[in-house]
Design an enzyme around this catalytic site. Structure first.
Site, PDB file in Angstrom:
ATOM      1  N   CYS A  18      37.489  44.910  51.681  1.00  0.00           N
ATOM      2  CA  CYS A  18      37.845  46.281  51.990  1.00  0.00           C
ATOM      3  C   CYS A  18      39.188  46.667  51.408  1.00  0.00           C
ATOM      4  CB  CYS A  18      37.858  46.493  53.505  1.00  0.00           C
ATOM      5  SG  CYS A  18      38.843  45.278  54.387  1.00  0.00           S
ATOM      6  N   GLY A  75      35.188  48.649  48.539  1.00  0.00           N
ATOM      7  CA  GLY A  75      34.195  48.630  49.599  1.00  0.00           C
ATOM      8  C   GLY A  75      33.344  49.875  49.565  1.00  0.00           C
ATOM      9  N   ASN A 117      42.357  44.513  55.937  1.00  0.00           N
ATOM     10  CA  ASN A 117      41.764  43.970  54.711  1.00  0.00           C
ATOM     11  C   ASN A 117      41.974  42.470  54.714  1.00  0.00           C
ATOM     12  OD1 ASN A 117      40.893  43.413  52.079  1.00  0.00           O
ATOM     13  ND2 ASN A 117      42.886  43.880  51.199  1.00  0.00           N
ATOM     14  N   GLY A 118      40.892  41.697  54.564  1.00  0.00           N
ATOM     15  CA  GLY A 118      41.000  40.253  54.523  1.00  0.00           C
ATOM     16  C   GLY A 118      40.028  39.605  55.490  1.00  0.00           C
ATOM     17  N   TYR A 161      39.413  40.352  38.803  1.00  0.00           N
ATOM     18  CA  TYR A 161      38.211  41.158  39.021  1.00  0.00           C
ATOM     19  C   TYR A 161      38.379  42.334  39.970  1.00  0.00           C
ATOM     20  CZ  TYR A 161      33.377  42.202  40.452  1.00  0.00           C
ATOM     21  OH  TYR A 161      32.195  42.832  40.743  1.00  0.00           O
ATOM     22  N   SER A 167      35.110  45.555  34.667  1.00  0.00           N
ATOM     23  CA  SER A 167      36.274  44.704  34.903  1.00  0.00           C
ATOM     24  C   SER A 167      36.574  43.741  33.765  1.00  0.00           C
ATOM     25  CB  SER A 167      36.086  43.913  36.202  1.00  0.00           C
ATOM     26  OG  SER A 167      34.869  43.189  36.166  1.00  0.00           O
ATOM     27  N   ASP A 170      33.137  38.040  29.919  1.00  0.00           N
ATOM     28  CA  ASP A 170      32.972  38.425  31.318  1.00  0.00           C
ATOM     29  C   ASP A 170      34.116  37.806  32.115  1.00  0.00           C
ATOM     30  OD1 ASP A 170      31.890  39.683  33.483  1.00  0.00           O
ATOM     31  OD2 ASP A 170      29.965  38.650  33.422  1.00  0.00           O
ATOM     32  N   CYS A 202      35.116  30.987  49.154  1.00  0.00           N
ATOM     33  CA  CYS A 202      36.323  31.672  49.605  1.00  0.00           C
ATOM     34  C   CYS A 202      36.167  32.003  51.084  1.00  0.00           C
ATOM     35  CB  CYS A 202      36.551  32.960  48.803  1.00  0.00           C
ATOM     36  SG  CYS A 202      37.937  33.938  49.429  1.00  0.00           S
ATOM     37  N   CYS A 254      46.716  32.083  44.851  1.00  0.00           N
ATOM     38  CA  CYS A 254      45.668  31.285  45.470  1.00  0.00           C
ATOM     39  C   CYS A 254      44.591  31.050  44.426  1.00  0.00           C
ATOM     40  CB  CYS A 254      45.071  31.995  46.678  1.00  0.00           C
ATOM     41  SG  CYS A 254      43.661  31.107  47.400  1.00  0.00           S
ATOM     42  N   CYS A 313      39.256  29.150  44.975  1.00  0.00           N
ATOM     43  CA  CYS A 313      37.861  29.242  44.531  1.00  0.00           C
ATOM     44  C   CYS A 313      37.638  28.501  43.217  1.00  0.00           C
ATOM     45  CB  CYS A 313      37.419  30.698  44.423  1.00  0.00           C
ATOM     46  SG  CYS A 313      38.445  31.726  43.363  1.00  0.00           S
TER      47      CYS A 313
END
Length: 474
Positions: free
Chosen positions: A12, A38, A112-113, A252, A294, A356, A393, A448, A451
């Site tokens: 979000c 979102g 958000n999160g 992204y 993106s 990509d 994630c 971070c 992922c």
């Protein structure tokens, strides 16, 4: 972004404004700027200094709001939210901002999160008598505030925030103040700006540009800002821990016209493309194209560094709207082509470099490679401007299981074979860190990379009693 066919989504975006007669309408514009974060629901809660009024609904921003609804929630301060369904599931009860009324006052919250200890906290709160009206982890925060034994509201909020683990950028609105907080690792972006004498807060700085606000700075990890008619007060609920801004924001999620820690997203993605071309060294190809939207910036950077001309070989149809999952493979393939089409004159008879930003499940990459070859491309070389996504994630991106990830347990050659490409290359983790170029002095420059590397900056499944929790839930 390709939405449903990409299989990668962010939870979000949040927006807030204090001290403006058109707060509700400006929040509407702010949500438009954050729509990419979102598409499942949107909401605005505004205050006129006495009462809090909410407008929420499922769907896109322009589907949820109209002039009549915006006027019904008129106020001089507001917080707003766009939601993508991950933690807690969908439904109108989970559309934020969440609004709570009690004998001690009314407040609204937007988040958000993703909180990795939400279930743990919720189970303790329920045993102590709390009743939850949504399945969103955001509601946990309000119950923690109400359960606190601290004498002052601000102390209650600080205690509640200090108990949270995971990713959060949070706005809390009451009739006389707006509170702004960011998790102690800074996993999700949050910036503050000014519009005349008004204060503005947003997940991305492009929302400031849309309404004509001036960027001031990013909210610091562990920081708590108190905004009132007297101005802004800087405080803390926790010290900064290991900085860990989500690298996928740069790769992204964020819009190219946004800045995070004063790094422009478009320029960072161009550097990713350039770095990728440097790491490859040489590739025999005739044309470079990017998967819209993106990956366009990275494709331009790759073309500039490699000397291979860039062309629009893939076009995104922006007017298809949201599509439902189709019952047959043939109809699913047509659904992809509704959203993305090759430019035959660009790719026919050419060796194509397809840039990509990431590969998640591999389904979309396989379809695009096939689409390019059906359009006449003699070779399709796939280059990815991030490392392989091989770990789930837990901080708000919709990849919570490694079973969803094609890179888990497979080599690059195996992935290449599965998607049908002639070659496949990923950007290295070090190359990604270098390309983003954040101004911090550790090995990841405050990113971070979990992922990609599996190195998570927080506990993932905390199951012990947290500090003050026994007192909190007694």
């Amino acid at each position: 972004m390709l939405g449903e066919i990409r299989g990668l989504n962010e939870e979000c975006g949040v927006f807030g404004i204090w001290g403006h007669d058109a707060a509700t309408h400006l929040s509407y514009y702010g949500l438009h700027a954050l729509q990419h974060r979102g598409q499942e629901g949107a909401g605005i809660v505004a205050t006129d200094g006495e009462f809090l009024k909410a407008v929420r609904g499922e769907g896109l921003v322009n589907e949820v709001f109209n002039e009549e609804k915006l006027k019904s929630a008129k106020g001089t301060a507001a917080i707003a939210h766009v939601r993508y369904t991950t933690a807690g599931g969908g439904g109108i009860d989970n559309v934020q901002p969440l609004l709570f009324r009690s004998s001690t006052g009314t407040l609204a919250i937007a988040h958000n999160g993703n909180l990795v200890n939400a279930n743990h906290l919720k189970s303790h709160l329920e045993r102590s008598g709390s009743i939850f009206h949504s399945t969103s982890d955001t509601e946990v925060v309000v119950h923690l505030i109400k359960k606190s034994k601290k004498p002052r509201y601000l102390e209650q909020v600080k205690e509640a925030l200090s108990l949270l683990k995971g990713a959060f950028s949070i706005l809390i609105l009451s009739k006389d103040r707006m509170l702004v907080a960011r998790d102690r690792n800074g996993l999700r972006p949050l910036s503050i700006g000014k519009l005349g004498d008004s204060w503005v807060v947003a997940s991305e700085t492009n929302a400031f540009d849309l309404i004509g606000a001036e960027y001031i700075r990013d909210v610091e990890p562990g920081e708590l800002l108190i905004i009132t008619d007297k101005g802004i007060e800087e405080d803390r609920f926790a010290p900064i821990e290991k900085r860990a801004m989500c690298a996928m924001e740069y790769v992204y999620f964020a819009r190219p016209d946004s800045n995070i820690d004063q790094i422009n997203i478009h320029m960072a993605r161009k550097r990713m493309g350039k770095q990728l071309a440097k790491e490859i060294g040489h590739i025999d190809a005739d044309v470079v194209t990017g998967v819209p939207d993106s990956s366009i910036s990275a494709a331009i950077g790759f073309a500039e560094e490699s000397g291979i001309p860039y062309e629009l070989g893939l076009i995104k149809n922006r007017y298809t709207g949201r599509t439902f999952i189709q019952p047959t493979q043939e109809l699913r393939e047509r659904g992809v082509k509704m959203k993305l089409s090759p430019v035959v004159q660009v790719v026919k008879g050419k060796r194509v470099v397809m840039v990509d930003d990431s590969i998640v499940r591999g389904t979309t990459s396989r379809r695009i490679v096939r689409m390019l070859k059906e359009a006449g491309a003699t070779e399709v070389h796939v280059v990815i401007s991030s490392p392989p996504l091989s770990n789930p994630c837990f901080y708000g991106i919709d990849i919570s299981s490694d079973e969803e990830l094609i890179a888990t347990g497979r080599t690059v050659d195996q992935i290449c074979e599965e998607i049908g490409a002639d070659s496949l290359t990923f950007l290295s983790p070090d190359g990604l860190v270098e390309a983003i170029g954040r101004p911090f002095e550790d090995e990841t420059r405050g990113l971070c990379l979990a992922c990609f590397t599996g190195d998570y900056p927080t506990e993932i499944f905390p199951d012990t009693v947290l500090p003050h929790e026994k007192e909190l839930v007694r």
